[in-house]
Design an enzyme around this catalytic site. Structure first.
Site, PDB file in Angstrom:
ATOM      1  N   ASP A 133      66.994   8.863  32.437  1.00 30.19           N
ATOM      2  CA  ASP A 133      66.234   9.535  33.490  1.00 30.19           C
ATOM      3  C   ASP A 133      66.318   8.705  34.766  1.00 30.19           C
ATOM      4  OD1 ASP A 133      63.705  11.802  33.368  1.00 30.19           O
ATOM      5  OD2 ASP A 133      63.795  10.462  35.088  1.00 30.19           O
ATOM      6  N   ASN A 181      58.649  19.518  28.600  1.00 30.46           N
ATOM      7  CA  ASN A 181      57.865  20.241  29.591  1.00 30.46           C
ATOM      8  C   ASN A 181      58.441  21.644  29.720  1.00 30.46           C
ATOM      9  OD1 ASN A 181      56.262  17.980  30.188  1.00 30.46           O
ATOM     10  ND2 ASN A 181      57.799  17.176  31.588  1.00 30.46           N
ATOM     11  N   GLY A 233      54.732  21.545  33.626  1.00 30.20           N
ATOM     12  CA  GLY A 233      55.255  20.450  34.447  1.00 30.20           C
ATOM     13  C   GLY A 233      56.765  20.372  34.493  1.00 30.20           C
ATOM     14  N   GLN A 234      57.440  21.466  34.120  1.00 31.18           N
ATOM     15  CA  GLN A 234      58.909  21.450  34.142  1.00 31.18           C
ATOM     16  C   GLN A 234      59.399  21.525  35.587  1.00 31.18           C
ATOM     17  OE1 GLN A 234      60.739  24.629  31.897  1.00 31.18           O
ATOM     18  NE2 GLN A 234      62.785  23.698  32.033  1.00 31.18           N
ATOM     19  N   HIS A 265      65.457  20.407  28.416  1.00 33.18           N
ATOM     20  CA  HIS A 265      65.726  18.991  28.143  1.00 33.18           C
ATOM     21  C   HIS A 265      64.558  18.407  27.358  1.00 33.18           C
ATOM     22  CE1 HIS A 265      63.857  19.444  32.100  1.00 33.18           C
ATOM     23  NE2 HIS A 265      63.208  18.312  31.847  1.00 33.18           N
ATOM     24  N   HIS A 302      62.661  14.947  26.694  1.00 35.86           N
ATOM     25  CA  HIS A 302      62.479  13.553  27.100  1.00 35.86           C
ATOM     26  C   HIS A 302      62.267  12.720  25.837  1.00 35.86           C
ATOM     27  CE1 HIS A 302      61.299  14.307  31.466  1.00 35.86           C
ATOM     28  NE2 HIS A 302      61.083  15.500  30.961  1.00 35.86           N
TER      29      HIS A 302
END
Ligand code: AMP
Length: 115
Positions: free
Chosen positions: A30, A88, A94-95, A101, A103
């Site tokens: 990230d 998310n 909160g995307q 994806h 995390h």
């Protein structure tokens, strides 16, 4: 998908700090890590988010959860102390990047509840 940054990273058009790649996923660091280890598991196929998963994606989902994540946990030395997975989804979730994806965060003690 033409304008999707994670499609471009997953397909190698845009450089990333890749830690794992196979025919169906790319895993990269990230840009704004929230833990000592923070990688994103990104399918090469464009899927908007986990709510858009369908039965065609069963093999991909199984691959991510039964092969890729256990391998990453070992390779990143997180398998003994633990780690957190976050997906998310949508605006309230909160995307911020609309390409599915997962995390994977580790290397520190996590708190609960998340913000
Ligand atoms: P989310 O908020 O769950 O959609 O997560 C998107 C994540 O992608 C955030 O943690 C960002 O820091 C990360 N991110 C955005 N652009 C890039 C990029 N070019 N390379 C690596 N990570 C990125």
């Amino acid at each position: 998908m033409a304008d999707c940054i994670f499609c471009k990273i997953a397909n190698g058009e845009i450089q990333s700090q890749t830690v794992y790649e196979d025919e169906s996923v790319r895993v990269f660091r990230d840009l704004s890590p929230q833990a000592p280890e923070h990688v994103l598991i990104v399918p090469k196929k464009h899927i908007e988010n986990v709510a858009e998963f369908n039965s065609e994606d069963r093999g991909l989902a199984a691959h991510i959860f039964t092969e890729v994540i256990p391998k990453l946990a070992k390779d990143l030395n997180l398998d003994e102390k633990g780690f957190r997975l976050v997906i998310n989804t949508g605006e309230d979730g909160g995307q911020t990047v609309n390409h599915l994806h997962v995390h994977l965060l580790g290397g520190r003690k996590m708190t609960w509840p998340p913000g």
